[in-house]
Design an enzyme around this catalytic site. Structure first.
Site, PDB file in Angstrom:
ATOM      1  CG  HIS A 240      44.486  40.678  34.977  1.00 18.69           C
ATOM      2  ND1 HIS A 240      44.972  41.225  36.144  1.00 18.69           N
ATOM      3  CD2 HIS A 240      43.912  39.505  35.322  1.00 18.69           C
ATOM      4  CE1 HIS A 240      44.720  40.404  37.145  1.00 18.69           C
ATOM      5  NE2 HIS A 240      44.077  39.358  36.671  1.00 18.69           N
TER       6      HIS A 240
ATOM      7  CB  CYS B 123      30.664  28.646  45.113  1.00 16.75           C
ATOM      8  SG  CYS B 123      30.753  29.761  46.528  1.00 16.75           S
TER       9      CYS B 123
ATOM     10  CB  SER C 113      34.529  33.120  44.253  1.00 19.93           C
ATOM     11  OG  SER C 113      35.924  32.861  44.110  1.00 19.93           O
TER      12      SER C 113
END
Length: 146
Positions: free
Chosen positions: A74, A89, A69
């Site tokens: 930010h 995952c 994933s």
């Protein structure tokens, strides 16, 4: 873990991190290194890294694209704040990605929110190392918030 009454089962664990009073948030090279260290620490496979810095001393937004994933960031260096996601995952342990990030950014305060992400039972989990028909390990956060 089996599907619930709505036909959903966890596909992975998503940690949402908020760092306040953090340092190094305008250092693009340092952020690159931190995301690489975090991916390695949680056992993920790094596919690509994309970072963008806003202005010379501005914040950085970016993502470490993982086979399992992503890890994203930010930053707002002018406020000492960073928002990060760790979503993995399969056999990856997202908690193990937190320590390198805390070490690199040294937040004065942080919060972690854990979300079990799900998929409908009739959708395959291509790209994840644990098929949906196998029970993922239960995830219990072990963070010390002191």
């Amino acid at each position: 873990m089996t599907a619930n009454d709505n036909g959903y089962r966890p596909a992975g664990t998503h940690l949402l991190l908020d760092f306040w009073g953090a340092s190094g948030l305008g250092d693009k090279d340092g952020i690159d290194a931190a995301l690489r260290e975090a991916a390695d620490a949680c056992g993920a496979t790094l596919l690509d890294m994309r970072l963008h810095q806003f202005g010379g001393e501005g914040g950085v937004t970016g993502v470490a694209l993982l086979a399992e994933s992503h890890i994203s960031i930010h930053t707002w260096p002018e406020n000492g704040y960073a928002a990060l996601d760790i979503f993995v995952c399969g056999g990856c342990d997202p908690e193990k990605a937190v320590a390198p990030l805390r070490q690199r950014f040294n937040p004065a305060r942080f919060e972690i929110t854990t979300v079990a992400r799900g998929l409908r039972a009739d959708i395959s989990s291509k790209g994840c190392t644990t098929p949906l028909n196998e029970a993922p390990k239960p995830h219990k956060p072990s963070f010390d918030f002191s």
